[in-house]
Write a protein that holds these residues in place. Sequence first.
Motif, PDB file in Angstrom:
ATOM      1  N   CYS A   1       1.050   3.021  -1.812  1.00  0.00           N
ATOM      2  CA  CYS A   1       0.925   2.796  -3.260  1.00  0.00           C
ATOM      3  C   CYS A   1       2.209   3.230  -3.968  1.00  0.00           C
ATOM      4  O   CYS A   1       2.734   2.507  -4.825  1.00  0.00           O
ATOM      5  N   GLU A   2       2.700   4.420  -3.617  1.00  0.00           N
ATOM      6  CA  GLU A   2       3.928   4.910  -4.238  1.00  0.00           C
ATOM      7  C   GLU A   2       5.091   3.973  -3.936  1.00  0.00           C
ATOM      8  O   GLU A   2       5.876   3.639  -4.826  1.00  0.00           O
ATOM      9  N   HIS A   3       5.189   3.508  -2.709  1.00  0.00           N
ATOM     10  CA  HIS A   3       6.286   2.617  -2.332  1.00  0.00           C
ATOM     11  C   HIS A   3       6.248   1.311  -3.129  1.00  0.00           C
ATOM     12  O   HIS A   3       7.297   0.790  -3.515  1.00  0.00           O
ATOM     13  N   ARG A   4       5.069   0.799  -3.383  1.00  0.00           N
ATOM     14  CA  ARG A   4       4.929  -0.445  -4.157  1.00  0.00           C
ATOM     15  C   ARG A   4       5.025  -0.217  -5.661  1.00  0.00           C
ATOM     16  O   ARG A   4       4.966  -1.168  -6.432  1.00  0.00           O
ATOM     17  N   GLY A   5       5.120   1.051  -6.078  1.00  0.00           N
ATOM     18  CA  GLY A   5       5.190   1.355  -7.500  1.00  0.00           C
ATOM     19  C   GLY A   5       3.845   1.266  -8.196  1.00  0.00           C
ATOM     20  O   GLY A   5       3.781   1.108  -9.423  1.00  0.00           O
ATOM     21  N   GLU A   6       2.777   1.397  -7.432  1.00  0.00           N
ATOM     22  CA  GLU A   6       1.428   1.304  -7.982  1.00  0.00           C
ATOM     23  C   GLU A   6       0.867   2.702  -8.214  1.00  0.00           C
ATOM     24  O   GLU A   6       1.233   3.643  -7.516  1.00  0.00           O
ATOM     25  N   PRO A   7      -0.060   2.830  -9.158  1.00  0.00           N
ATOM     26  CA  PRO A   7      -0.724   4.131  -9.324  1.00  0.00           C
ATOM     27  C   PRO A   7      -1.593   4.429  -8.107  1.00  0.00           C
ATOM     28  O   PRO A   7      -1.966   3.505  -7.366  1.00  0.00           O
ATOM     29  N   PRO A   8      -1.932   5.693  -7.907  1.00  0.00           N
ATOM     30  CA  PRO A   8      -2.773   6.016  -6.748  1.00  0.00           C
ATOM     31  C   PRO A   8      -4.141   5.367  -6.866  1.00  0.00           C
ATOM     32  O   PRO A   8      -4.663   5.179  -7.965  1.00  0.00           O
ATOM     33  N   ASP A   9      -4.703   5.026  -5.748  1.00  0.00           N
ATOM     34  CA  ASP A   9      -6.034   4.431  -5.687  1.00  0.00           C
ATOM     35  C   ASP A   9      -7.070   5.524  -5.926  1.00  0.00           C
ATOM     36  O   ASP A   9      -7.215   6.429  -5.108  1.00  0.00           O
TER      37      ASP A   9
END
Length: 193
Positions: free
Chosen positions: A66-74
């Motif tokens: 998630c961090e690598h894709r720039g997404e917030p944590p699930d």
Amino acid sequence: MAEPLSHHLLTMAYNNAWANHRLYKACLQLTQDDFVAPRCGFFPSIKATLEHILQVDSFYLQALECEHRGEPPDTEAEGLFEPQEIFESCDQLQREQAQVDHRLIAYCSQLHDHQLQREVSIVRPGRVQSEQRLRLLAHLFQHQIHHRGQVHAMLAETEIPPPQLDEFFFAQESDLRAQDFAELGWTEEQIWG
């Protein structure tokens, strides 16, 4: 030239997958009764311990991805960390673990030393924890080694001999891993350059 620390993390991801491959080759020889039998360990059976390794690997890898894709944590990821027994057989667990191991190798293959201090958000009960990539990966590898050792000890109580798991890094011991590397489709050059 490979960046030293990120390359080391990649070799650790390969080592993890290789050790899991060897451990599962032994566990797949167990009867179902031996696989689920109560044993002395932090988790009460070989099956439960292997499931815990898979669950925790999945939990932390999801946070890293998630961090690598720039997404917030699930926010649902916390459920991956809860003890649960959802797999019936060793071969089901082995297939799932192999997929997670390949995801971890892929994740580590894109790392660069200057990015290892980036913060990763980890969903915990009632909070979100922040840890550096490097620290999180170091913790993940240590967790895997710790619980594989427990499975190794549990195997010693069965008819199936525990496999050797510490023959990875020495260049002059490549013959000891050649068959496993062939089964995994790897080469020494692929890992070491």
